[in-house]
Design a protein around this motif. Structure first.
Motif, PDB file in Angstrom:
ATOM      1  N   LEU A  17       0.822  -1.204   0.000  1.00  0.00           N
ATOM      2  CA  LEU A  17       0.000   0.000   0.000  1.00  0.00           C
ATOM      3  C   LEU A  17       0.858   1.257   0.000  1.00  0.00           C
ATOM      4  N   ASP A  18       1.933   1.264   0.793  1.00  0.00           N
ATOM      5  CA  ASP A  18       2.805   2.443   0.876  1.00  0.00           C
ATOM      6  C   ASP A  18       3.467   2.733  -0.469  1.00  0.00           C
ATOM      7  N   ILE A  19       3.889   1.663  -1.142  1.00  0.00           N
ATOM      8  CA  ILE A  19       4.558   1.830  -2.438  1.00  0.00           C
ATOM      9  C   ILE A  19       3.569   2.326  -3.487  1.00  0.00           C
ATOM     10  N   HIS A  20       2.385   1.743  -3.527  1.00  0.00           N
ATOM     11  CA  HIS A  20       1.375   2.176  -4.503  1.00  0.00           C
ATOM     12  C   HIS A  20       0.983   3.637  -4.280  1.00  0.00           C
ATOM     13  N   PHE A  21       0.903   4.039  -3.020  1.00  0.00           N
ATOM     14  CA  PHE A  21       0.582   5.430  -2.716  1.00  0.00           C
ATOM     15  C   PHE A  21       1.695   6.349  -3.243  1.00  0.00           C
ATOM     16  N   ALA A  22       2.947   5.955  -3.038  1.00  0.00           N
ATOM     17  CA  ALA A  22       4.077   6.763  -3.515  1.00  0.00           C
ATOM     18  C   ALA A  22       4.058   6.874  -5.039  1.00  0.00           C
ATOM     19  N   TYR A  23       3.740   5.773  -5.725  1.00  0.00           N
ATOM     20  CA  TYR A  23       3.658   5.793  -7.191  1.00  0.00           C
ATOM     21  C   TYR A  23       2.552   6.750  -7.658  1.00  0.00           C
ATOM     22  N   ALA A  36       9.374  10.390   0.331  1.00  0.00           N
ATOM     23  CA  ALA A  36       8.611  11.043   1.399  1.00  0.00           C
ATOM     24  C   ALA A  36       7.177  10.533   1.443  1.00  0.00           C
ATOM     25  N   SER A  37       6.573  10.305   0.274  1.00  0.00           N
ATOM     26  CA  SER A  37       5.192   9.817   0.222  1.00  0.00           C
ATOM     27  C   SER A  37       5.082   8.409   0.796  1.00  0.00           C
ATOM     28  N   ALA A  38       6.045   7.557   0.459  1.00  0.00           N
ATOM     29  CA  ALA A  38       6.034   6.188   0.986  1.00  0.00           C
ATOM     30  C   ALA A  38       6.197   6.202   2.506  1.00  0.00           C
ATOM     31  N   CYS A  39       7.116   7.029   2.994  1.00  0.00           N
ATOM     32  CA  CYS A  39       7.345   7.101   4.445  1.00  0.00           C
ATOM     33  C   CYS A  39       6.130   7.685   5.167  1.00  0.00           C
ATOM     34  N   LEU A  40       5.469   8.678   4.556  1.00  0.00           N
ATOM     35  CA  LEU A  40       4.253   9.243   5.151  1.00  0.00           C
ATOM     36  C   LEU A  40       3.176   8.176   5.276  1.00  0.00           C
ATOM     37  N   SER A  41       3.024   7.363   4.244  1.00  0.00           N
ATOM     38  CA  SER A  41       2.026   6.287   4.275  1.00  0.00           C
ATOM     39  C   SER A  41       2.337   5.292   5.384  1.00  0.00           C
ATOM     40  N   VAL A  42       3.623   4.990   5.587  1.00  0.00           N
ATOM     41  CA  VAL A  42       4.028   4.093   6.670  1.00  0.00           C
ATOM     42  C   VAL A  42       3.652   4.695   8.024  1.00  0.00           C
ATOM     43  N   TYR A  43       3.941   5.972   8.208  1.00  0.00           N
ATOM     44  CA  TYR A  43       3.649   6.637   9.482  1.00  0.00           C
ATOM     45  C   TYR A  43       2.152   6.671   9.764  1.00  0.00           C
ATOM     46  N   VAL A  44       1.363   6.996   8.742  1.00  0.00           N
ATOM     47  CA  VAL A  44      -0.090   7.023   8.925  1.00  0.00           C
ATOM     48  C   VAL A  44      -0.595   5.620   9.276  1.00  0.00           C
TER      49      VAL A  44
END
Length: 628
Positions: A17-23, A36-44
């Motif tokens: 999910l984190d990777i797809h969000f970053a893409y 940054a987007s992938a890391c934000l998804s991980v934190y959320v």
């Protein structure tokens, strides 16, 4: 950057999910934004509302679990050496990131990267609680004092914090009341309704909604209020003008649905409403609070009641815990004078210079009516509440009432001892089942002891421990089975309801026992002991979804109490093990507590807190400084 993120996923440092969000957020030529987007998804995903830009440096990337990969990702992103450089890189992606002044998927605010929705929710909630104002009351302070004295009579000079809480609630548009177990939170709700009714204009009705997190909690609250309000000396005319209804959070907030009519119906709960009381408000998360604020009428009093130290919502934002931290400033001089006039108590001076109006809306209940001040359980709960590890462990190792029993890695003997202690704990009620004792006697005996778990699965989880305990009870010849057959429907089997059936008066979280009917020995019924002391009987065929309940989760134990509570913690640290979880388990015990854990795991849990996973406090403090 894509290859790096795929490697991170293979190492379980992030999810698909984190990777797809970053893409979706970043283009292939924007490696910094993609990381940054992938890391934000991980934190959320881990329960945080934002990603601090300082966490995008090699020492923090991927939680420092793979330094080589973190260094590689950082270099690929352009090697930004500070949060300011990260901010410059991310704001360059103008179509995706902004400072919140225009709609973009991501918002960068105070060197924190948010999802737009999280940023908006945090902003709405911070503004709402920062701008709380007094509630206009058309009654003199002297008359309020007379009414408060009527419902809170006392000859003691000690401050009655329940009286203070009610005084605050009737004079503020928003109020927050927090207290541990035994401080009288539910009792306050009944007194508050009576006082509000007494102050109400004789010509109009007082419309009140009370919301609780579950159907069980809502039903039990309604049951309590019906009884308590009958006992309070409220004139009949005032009783008739008091219209209150208890509902669940699900009914209050609505559910995610495309059915506009449904959402309008839910919105109707908050129109033309005088008072909204939310019980167990620690379960309100950031998103729920923002949705409530946007629907709430400015004419409606909002009263939040709960324990700011207990388990919070599983979603982002421990609202009650965060906001109650402003109580440390004390009340403003104006509020202290007003409260003294209404209650007769002189409150200690604080350091509130008037900038933090929210502090005048908070009351922390300090007196415990359930535990004696010298109680080891009370002392331990207070030590855990403030994160005092040394004294907590010392008390656990020296007390006869609260004990820690070490469970070490791969130590089968200690695990078997824990199961045997459960057998001993449940022995008395099962012997009464065998001797056909009265159901009320069996239920009361059963409710003296319970095993609580932090997890649902695994060797220290509810599912496996229930199986182990059940097997051990069979081997001890304590289970009474029909015709010697080992079925799931043996007499004395405890169950917890998983699906509510309001038409039958049975709710998610209710716990009952299978017992044979006294009249028809071949028919099995489930007996539920209600808070009122009455028993509800339900035939087995009508049962909703349920499971065995020798062991239950700490979450399911909230609002329950047992003479002897046992807590089983896993033999490795997991993020779910927090100070709030340990505290919640401890205060479930009345007279005896046993904790099965290694010292290391328990220490780690006590220092791990779920507070401050959002920027709500910082945002409210910044608003106060800006306006001062």
């Amino acid at each position: 950057m894509k290859d790096i993120l795929i490697t991170a996923k293979q190492l379980r440092l992030c999810r698909s999910l984190d990777i797809h969000f970053a893409y979706m957020i970043a283009k292939p030529f924007e490696p910094a934004l993609m990381l940054a987007s992938a890391c934000l998804s991980v934190y959320v995903g881990n329960g945080y509302a934002y990603l601090p830009l300082e966490c995008l440096t090699p020492i923090y990337l991927f939680d420092n679990q793979c330094p080589i990969l973190a260094e590689k990702a950082w270099n690929k992103a352009g090697s930004p050496s500070s949060p300011k450089q990260w901010q410059k890189l991310l704001l360059a992606a103008s179509s995706t990131v902004s400072d919140g002044t225009r709609p973009t998927p991501l918002v960068l605010d105070n060197q924190r990267l948010y999802l737009q929705r999280m940023w908006h929710d945090e902003y709405i909630v911070a503004q709402f609680f920062h701008q709380i104002k007094p509630y206009p009351v058309n009654t003199s302070k002297n008359k309020i004092a007379v009414i408060l004295d009527e419902y809170f009579p006392s000859n003691s000079s000690d401050i009655n914090w329940q009286k203070i809480a009610v005084a605050i609630s009737i004079t503020r548009s928003v109020s927050l009341i927090s207290g541990g177990p035994g401080t009288g939170k539910t009792f306050i709700i009944a007194k508050l309704l009576a006082v509000l009714a007494a102050l109400n204009d004789d010509k109009i009705q007082l419309r009140v909604i009370l919301a609780a997190p579950t159907s069980r909690a809502a039903a039990r609250l309604n049951e309590f209020l019906d009884i308590e309000l009958q006992q309070l000396k409220l004139p009949e005319k005032k009783k008739q003008q008091l219209l209150y209804e208890t509902i669940t959070f699900r009914h209050l907030f609505g559910k995610q649905s495309n059915n506009n009519q449904y959402m309008q119906f839910r919105h109707g709960y908050l129109t033309n409403l005088d008072v909204l009381i939310i019980n167990q408000a620690s379960m309100i998360d950031l998103s729920m609070m923002a949705r409530l604020i946007m629907k709430l009428s400015c004419q409606t009093r909002l009263i939040l009641i709960g324990d700011c130290c207990q388990l919070s919502s599983i979603n982002i934002g421990s609202m009650l815990g965060d906001i109650c931290q402003f109580s440390k400033t004390g009340y403003s001089t104006e509020k202290r004078e007003e409260l003294q006039l209404m209650t007769g108590f002189t409150l200690p001076a604080g350091r509130n210079d008037g900038n933090y109006s929210i502090a005048d809306s908070i009351c922390l209940l300090r007196k415990n009516y359930r535990f004696k001040q010298c109680s080891d359980i009370y002392r331990l709960a207070n030590m855990i509440k403030i994160g005092n590890i040394t004294d907590s462990l010392a008390l656990l190792k020296s007390s006869e009432v609260v004990k820690i029993k070490n469970i070490l890695d791969n130590e089968i003997l200690e695990y078997q001892t824990m199961i045997q202690d459960c057998v001993n704990g449940y022995r008395d009620y099962l012997l009464k089942v065998r001797h056909n004792a009265a159901p009320i006697n069996i239920l009361n005996t059963f409710n003296r002891f319970r095993l609580l778990c932090a997890l649902y699965d695994g060797p220290f989880g509810v599912t496996e421990l229930n199986c182990c305990i059940e097997q051990a009870l069979r081997e001890a010849n304590l289970l009474t089975t029909a015709n010697g057959v080992h079925s799931n429907y043996y007499a004395g089997r405890p169950i917890i309801i998983l699906d509510s059936m309001p038409s039958l008066g049975i709710y998610n979280g209710d716990i009952g026992l299978f017992l044979l009917s006294e009249e028809i020995k071949k028919t099995q019924y489930v007996y539920f002991l209600l808070p009122s002391g009455n028993i509800k009987i339900l035939q087995r065929n009508y049962l909703p979804k349920h499971e065995t309940a020798f062991a239950i989760t700490v979450h399911n134990s909230q609002n329950l109490e047992f003479d002897h509570t046992m807590l089983a913690l896993p033999n490795q640290f997991l993020p779910i093990l927090t100070r709030e979880l340990i505290y919640t388990a401890v205060i479930r015990a009345r007279t005896c507590l046993s904790i099965y854990s290694s010292d290391k795991i328990l220490q780690h849990a006590i220092i791990t807190t779920t507070q401050q996973r959002n920027g709500l406090i910082d945002r409210m403090m910044a608003s106060a400084v800006f306006q001062s």
